[in-house]
Design a protein around this motif. Sequence first.
Motif, mmCIF file in Angstrom:
data_model
loop_
_atom_site.group_PDB
_atom_site.id
_atom_site.type_symbol
_atom_site.label_atom_id
_atom_site.label_comp_id
_atom_site.label_asym_id
_atom_site.label_seq_id
_atom_site.Cartn_x
_atom_site.Cartn_y
_atom_site.Cartn_z
ATOM 1 N N ASP A 16 0.823 -1.199 0.000
ATOM 2 C CA ASP A 16 0.000 0.000 0.000
ATOM 3 C C ASP A 16 0.862 1.257 0.000
ATOM 4 O O ASP A 16 0.678 2.163 -0.803
ATOM 5 N N VAL A 17 1.816 1.284 0.924
ATOM 6 C CA VAL A 17 2.633 2.487 1.092
ATOM 7 C C VAL A 17 3.482 2.747 -0.154
ATOM 8 O O VAL A 17 3.601 3.874 -0.614
ATOM 9 N N ASN A 19 2.864 1.586 -3.071
ATOM 10 C CA ASN A 19 1.994 1.531 -4.237
ATOM 11 C C ASN A 19 2.511 0.546 -5.280
ATOM 12 O O ASN A 19 2.674 0.879 -6.446
ATOM 13 N N LEU A 40 11.106 9.966 3.779
ATOM 14 C CA LEU A 40 9.711 10.415 3.789
ATOM 15 C C LEU A 40 8.730 9.249 3.810
ATOM 16 O O LEU A 40 7.778 9.233 4.579
ATOM 17 N N THR A 41 8.994 8.255 2.944
ATOM 18 C CA THR A 41 8.077 7.111 2.941
ATOM 19 C C THR A 41 8.251 6.284 4.211
ATOM 20 O O THR A 41 7.340 5.574 4.605
ATOM 21 N N VAL A 43 8.435 7.483 7.216
ATOM 22 C CA VAL A 43 7.453 8.051 8.150
ATOM 23 C C VAL A 43 6.063 7.530 7.810
ATOM 24 O O VAL A 43 5.283 7.128 8.681
ATOM 25 N N GLN A 44 5.802 7.520 6.509
ATOM 26 C CA GLN A 44 4.514 7.036 6.027
ATOM 27 C C GLN A 44 4.312 5.561 6.426
ATOM 28 O O GLN A 44 3.235 5.167 6.858
ATOM 29 N N ILE A 47 3.553 5.218 10.175
ATOM 30 C CA ILE A 47 2.184 5.593 10.523
ATOM 31 C C ILE A 47 1.196 4.569 9.965
ATOM 32 O O ILE A 47 0.201 4.232 10.608
ATOM 33 N N ALA A 48 1.510 4.029 8.784
ATOM 34 C CA ALA A 48 0.639 3.006 8.203
ATOM 35 C C ALA A 48 0.613 1.767 9.102
ATOM 36 O O ALA A 48 -0.437 1.171 9.333
ATOM 37 N N ILE A 59 9.872 6.666 19.725
ATOM 38 C CA ILE A 59 10.895 7.177 18.819
ATOM 39 C C ILE A 59 12.076 6.207 18.709
ATOM 40 O O ILE A 59 12.555 5.900 17.633
ATOM 41 N N ILE A 62 11.428 3.358 16.536
ATOM 42 C CA ILE A 62 11.372 3.712 15.114
ATOM 43 C C ILE A 62 12.780 3.836 14.535
ATOM 44 O O ILE A 62 13.074 3.347 13.452
ATOM 45 N N ILE A 63 13.667 4.494 15.313
ATOM 46 C CA ILE A 63 15.017 4.716 14.786
ATOM 47 C C ILE A 63 15.762 3.398 14.596
ATOM 48 O O ILE A 63 16.609 3.268 13.732
#
Lengths: 79, 594
Positions: A16-17, A19, A40-41, A43-44, A47-48, A59, A62-63
Amino acid sequence: MNLMNLMERVQGVFRDVFNDASIEITEETTALDIEEWDSLTHVQLIIALENEFNLKFAIKEIIELNNVGDIISLLETKL
Amino acid sequence: MNGTELLSLAAKFSKIEHLYLKEYQGNIITKKIAVLSSFTTHHLVRVLNLFLYKEDIKAEIYEGGYDGITSEILNTTSNLYEFRPDILIILTHHLDIKDLPAIFSSTEEVNAWLQGKLNYYNNLWKLAMEMEHCQILQTSVVIPLYRQLGNLEANYLFSATNCLHLLNLELIRHRPPNVIFIDMDYIAAAFGKEKWFDDAGYFLSKQGFSLNAAGSVAHTIARMSAAISGKTKKCLVVDLDNTLWGGIIGDDGIEGINLNPNDPLGEAFLAFQRHLILLKERGIILSVCSKNNETIAKQPFVEHPDMRLRLNDFACFIANWEDKATNLKRAAQRLNIGLDSMVFFDDNPAEREIVRRFVPEVEVIEVPEDPALYVRALEKSAAFEWTQLSKEDITRSLSYVTDEKRKELQSQSIDYNSYLKSLEMTAEIGFTSPSELQRFTQLINKSNQFNLRTIRYTEASLEKLRLNKDEWSLFYVSLSDKFSHYGIISAVILQKIKGITFINTWVMSCRVLNRGVEILALNNICAIARAWKSEWLIGEYLPTKKNALVSTLLPDLGFETFETEGVHPSIPEARLFRLKPEIIPDSAHFINIK
């Protein structure tokens, strides 16, 4: 949730992210393997994943995510 | 939809964008949009692109550099000025403000700080005026979730919370015409500030607000962009049974329908009616479209003691057994407005589907089952986002009602001329001054049908033309008759180019069509052309999907066609017309001039 099931859902999020319905992920898949996986993706993607599994990542978590395997094991500890 | 779903949709759409553009190119307009902010806008921009398409706007988007608000606007040679946006979006953030007043600052110190901030923004807005026709959309500052003083912030003027509120208010107080605010603090509050602020997202990648809020923000920005481009909704068409009251008037009768102020359901319907009255008071035309027997449908409006809406609140009342698509077209015709300026509110999903399918121009509200949520659904749709209010819009709903009386008079008159005479019309023609400029601009930007060239202007750019009296002339016509005062209903912009006078813009409200106003306007146009000693008066018709009404206006008024080749190669249907301004058109009109 078993590992196969988890992997499938994560793969759905990836497709999905980015595409791209043909993406096949393994635990070793990293940003280098997917052309559009940039900051950028990323981060997307985070969140997805948060939306998909209805949770929040810290945080630090995530890192430290470097490949799909990291994502899977992080999800396993949180679900 | 959450941010992830929207981004995924945006990505999918980008793959078929070229096909979409090809299919719908006739409907789509292009706008250059610049986005400046101190945080990451990448995701918002992609979602915004999608929402703009929903408004039939193809956006060419320029994203300013990181922290670009100050640097790009202050430097008039920056890429921003080269890009020349039609719309400049300034996304503010509370962290942009680094010098909030200190604890125990006096009222004077707070005011001085405010003045400093105002000067800063005033300077930005003034500089941005360099970019002609550029409309600024600036967000209000979202009041942060975290407070130095906790609840005490509410008790001291110098607190960050209050200073940011004051700043938002101070900017509104001095808002110039080229700036429209987006109430971001409202959007954030409606979204829920705990979810709005995504701390991890900010620390990781400078997200100004949660990605999941991107849809709410983009929705409002896209709606406002549409309004700036002249796409506004003017009319709300409502159903009756189970929309304005509980139950079915034809079956349940006047005693049986639920409008009981002591019953929660009845209260919900009454609250919806109260909201519709508020909408009417701000200038939205209310209409009824119902499958009903007309006499029975009108009964509650006349006889029911608890009804808040009355028959004279509606400009058009259609109740019959025909399909609603046909009836909506009929209402549009009767009100002389476009289908695309109508919003349809009906509790019946089948009716909504029919309208969506057969009159796709009409905006259909997705009405929830619970009438308690009707007002919310209307609010969330942001259907009626305008760029400004005008007194003309507000008196309009009233004058639509008197239209009925006018039609009665028309049926009594022997011929059209005697009808026009009996209307006792009085017009005022004047050069546009600052006090008319707002309405003048609004009329130009809202008129789609009686509009020769459909060129849109911002108030600021018209002000420039207005001051350049050697080359430009801007005049308005206002009209009243024995039934109503219409205010300014026609706007003309003339341009002096060497030996000719060119009709740059000529618009008129369709509500006064066939009343002789166009003849009056032409007489004045000729007078100005003569004063400018022009040999020819040149007019041009640029066809759009909506202005066929004026395709023969100029020849009908006595203009002759002449060769247009090469003038507008992109618009082969463009036509140029000319007239010797000394020829005074002899068509009669029946309007007294004040």
